[in-house]
Design a protein around this motif. Structure first.
Motif, PDB file in Angstrom:
ATOM      1  N   ASP A   1      87.777  35.726  34.796  1.00  0.00           N
ATOM      2  CA  ASP A   1      89.193  35.876  34.143  1.00  0.00           C
ATOM      3  C   ASP A   1      88.562  35.141  33.290  1.00  0.00           C
ATOM      4  O   ASP A   1      88.027  33.636  33.457  1.00  0.00           O
TER       5      ASP A   1
ATOM      6  N   ASP B   1      89.116  33.916  30.045  1.00  0.00           N
ATOM      7  CA  ASP B   1      90.246  34.036  29.051  1.00  0.00           C
ATOM      8  C   ASP B   1      90.116  33.514  27.764  1.00  0.00           C
ATOM      9  O   ASP B   1      89.047  33.308  27.341  1.00  0.00           O
ATOM     10  N   ALA B   2      91.381  34.143  26.938  1.00  0.00           N
ATOM     11  CA  ALA B   2      91.167  34.159  25.185  1.00  0.00           C
ATOM     12  C   ALA B   2      92.028  34.514  25.215  1.00  0.00           C
ATOM     13  O   ALA B   2      92.573  35.432  23.935  1.00  0.00           O
ATOM     14  N   LYS B   3      93.287  32.895  25.175  1.00  0.00           N
ATOM     15  CA  LYS B   3      94.827  32.759  24.899  1.00  0.00           C
ATOM     16  C   LYS B   3      94.567  32.887  22.911  1.00  0.00           C
ATOM     17  O   LYS B   3      95.547  32.855  22.183  1.00  0.00           O
TER      18      LYS B   3
ATOM     19  N   ASP C   1      88.762  31.755  20.619  1.00  0.00           N
ATOM     20  CA  ASP C   1      88.713  31.739  22.112  1.00  0.00           C
ATOM     21  C   ASP C   1      87.433  33.256  22.339  1.00  0.00           C
ATOM     22  O   ASP C   1      86.918  33.534  23.183  1.00  0.00           O
ATOM     23  N   HIS C   2      88.414  34.060  21.663  1.00  0.00           N
ATOM     24  CA  HIS C   2      88.104  35.754  22.123  1.00  0.00           C
ATOM     25  C   HIS C   2      86.464  35.961  21.330  1.00  0.00           C
ATOM     26  O   HIS C   2      85.500  36.255  22.067  1.00  0.00           O
TER      27      HIS C   2
ATOM     28  N   ALA D   1      84.635  34.086  25.115  1.00  0.00           N
ATOM     29  CA  ALA D   1      85.360  34.951  25.736  1.00  0.00           C
ATOM     30  C   ALA D   1      84.404  36.427  25.796  1.00  0.00           C
ATOM     31  O   ALA D   1      83.560  36.670  26.742  1.00  0.00           O
TER      32      ALA D   1
ATOM     33  N   SER E   1      92.133  42.721  29.902  1.00  0.00           N
ATOM     34  CA  SER E   1      92.739  42.132  30.361  1.00  0.00           C
ATOM     35  C   SER E   1      94.378  42.535  29.866  1.00  0.00           C
ATOM     36  O   SER E   1      95.413  43.081  30.408  1.00  0.00           O
TER      37      SER E   1
ATOM     38  N   GLY F   1      90.668  38.605  26.102  1.00  0.00           N
ATOM     39  CA  GLY F   1      90.379  38.487  27.502  1.00  0.00           C
ATOM     40  C   GLY F   1      90.117  39.040  27.856  1.00  0.00           C
ATOM     41  O   GLY F   1      90.321  40.394  27.829  1.00  0.00           O
TER      42      GLY F   1
ATOM     43  N   SER G   1      84.760  30.126  29.070  1.00  0.00           N
ATOM     44  CA  SER G   1      86.043  30.686  29.263  1.00  0.00           C
ATOM     45  C   SER G   1      86.421  30.744  30.362  1.00  0.00           C
ATOM     46  O   SER G   1      86.984  31.448  30.079  1.00  0.00           O
TER      47      SER G   1
ATOM     48  N   GLN H   1      92.038  24.775  25.528  1.00  0.00           N
ATOM     49  CA  GLN H   1      92.401  25.911  25.395  1.00  0.00           C
ATOM     50  C   GLN H   1      94.349  25.529  24.754  1.00  0.00           C
ATOM     51  O   GLN H   1      94.869  24.408  25.746  1.00  0.00           O
TER      52      GLN H   1
END
Length: 634
Positions: A71, A73-75, A79-80, A83, A106, A111, A139, A486
């Motif tokens: 997983d 993550d890219a909240k 973060d994109h 990730a 996802s 993400g 990430s 995050q």
């Protein structure tokens, strides 16, 4: 691409579910799903899909893993990119090892999920995989990989609570219907990840790909930096390689214009020309995107270089039992900061104490030794706390038994400190010392890398002019540090920071008022662009840490000069001058005081005593060479 049909998603879920049920979200009275939890069980035998999103467990009823789910993550918007880069690294490894996998986006907000079907893997192996991946993929939600009790993920094609669905980007979902990857496959993936694991000392980090030895930089770099700069296409991890190039440039004193010049053609700077594509390739960045990312990363590299100059050399013992204890102590210390706010966040002095402990633990982990020389001014520079405050914090921590002074400062030799094992006492007292379960060497180095990165992130986030006492202060610093990885709600930030909820709310309000953080539906997060410099200028505190560091360098220079003088007066051979930071005074001549690296005579007053004020004036003016020349000419 249109969202997958729920019936198609449910058919796939029924085919790959590891248990007789799936975990389902519960809608509230108005029909809206607001809680990100899956408390209800729904039978797999049902021909119709649940009305709300669902997950499947990664293990079967016997606790054996049937899927490895990465997983990424890219909240947050920022973060994109990370990730996507991590996805590229992971996909290249899986392809190189011929491990079947499926890549999914996802949700529409970002993400990725990477699914690997397993022929059956037990928890110890999955823990190895999680630790190795954690050290390389920032990430990654690594806990999900080895959670054999509640580990669950939304399967491919399934709907998301906020709209959209998990969409397949690469691979064939039919591969998930067959148990495929074996223990041997996973062990090869673990070995490949460990080859990319960051080393504590960048100088020991081997390039992750072939090196173009014909490449030459327009300005000099450390040898290790030149190798990374010449790594073809950025190697197996272009993001990490590009960052190491910037760190080497910052250590060598390059300017932004220098790194912009290198980014146009240097093989190792591929990350700042292209970005990862979902299928593992690279695609060109726009000019504005490339320039913006380079500037942001350059600022981070400059901050990290400030600590790198004072970092000890890695002296990891051949017997890894000491490193085992260092890692355990550091992990327990970070846990104590979170769960014991009454000790580590009660007042401003407590916040300083925890920051100094963080710095000492970082030095110890970096060196691979329990006992580390930690000059007062080095700790001040690394933490951004005044040296007088550092001194008081060391005294408090020593009196309370949290640290031990192994050796006192003597001349040019700094005091040697050790972080107490009190933090890990609970683990040690669970049984006899010889019965403690030691991590295997490879897993130990994975854990060391992850903990070291977390400590460095904390220090880098808080070491800034804006968090000095004349700026926003230590409480705002602690809250900002807690947002380093995050986003999170106020309660989550309170837990990470180890601060009472009321103080966290006040700190977050101040940080938001000054534009350092923003609030989204997922909680609080930092802004994409680092605004600390702008806020520091607005508050009138810009340059405080830079001036302090220069003053500390001057004081080190004067202290070395005075020690050389007293050694000469005592008839001893003076030590070669080795200031903590490179600022050489290359004396061109020699006399009876020693070789060309020796010091001139120390200024003295009419009473024959050392005139320290006059000496400091010479040091600040950079006039030691002129003083040396005039002394010899006379």
């Amino acid at each position: 691409m249109s969202d997958p049909d729920p019936a198609t998603a449910w058919a796939l879920t029924r085919a790959i579910a590891t248990r007789r049920y799936v975990n389902v979200m519960i809608a509230e009275a108005d029909g809206v799903v607001r809680s990100n939890s899956y408390p209800r069980k729904y039978p797999v035998v049902s021909p119709t899909p649940p009305a709300t999103p669902w997950t499947i467990d990664l293990t079967d009823h016997a606790g054996v893993f049937r899927f490895a789910a990465f997983d990424l993550d890219a909240k947050r918007a920022e973060d994109h990119e990370q990730a996507a880069e991590d996805l590229g690294v992971l996909v290249r490894i899986l392809r190189a090892e011929n491990v079947p996998h499926v890549v999914c986006r996802s949700s529409p907000t970002g993400g990725y999920h990477v699914w690997v079907p397993l022929a059956g893997a037990h928890k110890p192996l999955m823990q190895q995989l999680a630790a190795a991946a954690r050290a390389v993929l920032p990430s990654l939600d690594h806990g999900l990989l080895c959670n054999d009790r509640t580990g669950a993920v939304r399967p491919p094609l399934t709907p998301h609570a906020r709209g959209g669905a998990s969409t397949v980007m690469d691979g064939d979902v039919d591969e998930l219907r067959t148990e495929a990857a074996t223990t041997g496959d996973l062990l090869r993936v673990v070995a490949a990840l460990r080859e990319l694991r960051p080393t504590p000392d960048p100088a020991h980090q081997a390039p992750t790909g072939p090196v173009d030895h014909s490449h030459r930089t327009h300005r000099q770099l450390p040898t290790w930096g030149a190798d990374h700069m010449a790594t073809v296409a950025g190697g197996a991890d272009p993001s990490r390689t590009g960052y190491l190039c910037l760190l080497a440039a910052a250590v060598a004193g390059w300017s932004l214009q220098d790194v912009e010049h290198a980014a146009r053609t240097a093989p190792g700077m591929e990350h700042y020309r292209t970005r990862n594509s979902p299928t593992g390739g690279r695609e060109l960045r726009t000019a504005s995107e490339a320039a913006s990312r380079l500037r942001r990363q350059w600022e981070k590299a400059q901050e990290r270089a400030a600590a790198y100059r004072y970092a000890p050399r890695d002296r990891t013992e051949r017997d890894l039992s000491e490193l085992q204890g260092i890692v355990a102590t550091a992990e327990a210390m970070m846990t104590a900061f979170r769960v014991s706010p009454g000790r580590w966040a009660r007042a401003e002095a407590d916040l300083h104490d925890s920051t100094i402990l963080t710095a000492l633990s970082w030095l110890s982990l970096r060196a691979g030794a329990r006992d580390v020389a930690a000059p007062l001014r080095t700790l001040a520079t690394v933490t951004g706390i005044p040296s007088t405050t550092v001194d008081r914090a060391l005294r408090r921590l020593r009196s309370a038994g949290w640290i031990t002074r192994v050796a006192v400062a003597d001349g040019l030799d700094a005091a040697v400190w050790r972080v107490s094992e009190r933090f890990s006492t609970t683990d040690i007292q669970d049984g006899p010392l010889h019965d403690m379960t030691a991590r295997p060497p490879a897993e130990l180095f994975d854990a060391r890398s992850a903990v070291l990165r977390e400590l460095e992130d904390r220090l880098d986030a808080g070491r800034h002019d804006v968090f000095t006492r004349a700026g926003l202060g230590p409480t705002a610093r602690r809250a900002y540090e807690a947002l380093s990885l995050q986003a999170g709600t106020e309660e989550v930030v309170s837990g990470r920071a180890g601060l009472p909820l009321s103080r966290v709310r006040a700190a977050l309000t101040r940080l938001r008022r000054h534009g350092l953080i923003t609030r989204t539906r997922d909680g609080w997060r930092r802004r994409l662009r680092d605004q600390r410099g702008r806020v520091a200028r607005a508050l009138g505190v810009d340059g405080i840490l830079r001036r302090r560091e220069q003053q500390y360098n001057n004081e080190r220079e004067q202290w070395s000069w005075w020690n050389a003088e007293t050694a000469h007066q005592a008839g001893k051979r003076s030590r070669r001058r080795t200031p903590a930071t490179p600022q050489p005074v290359l004396f061109r001549l020699t006399d009876d005081r020693g070789g060309p690296e020796s010091w001139p005579a120390y200024p003295r007053g009419a009473d024959g005593r050392g005139d320290h004020r006059a000496a400091m004036r010479y040091v600040r003016a950079g006039a030691l060479q002129q003083l040396r020349d005039s002394e010899l000419a006379a």
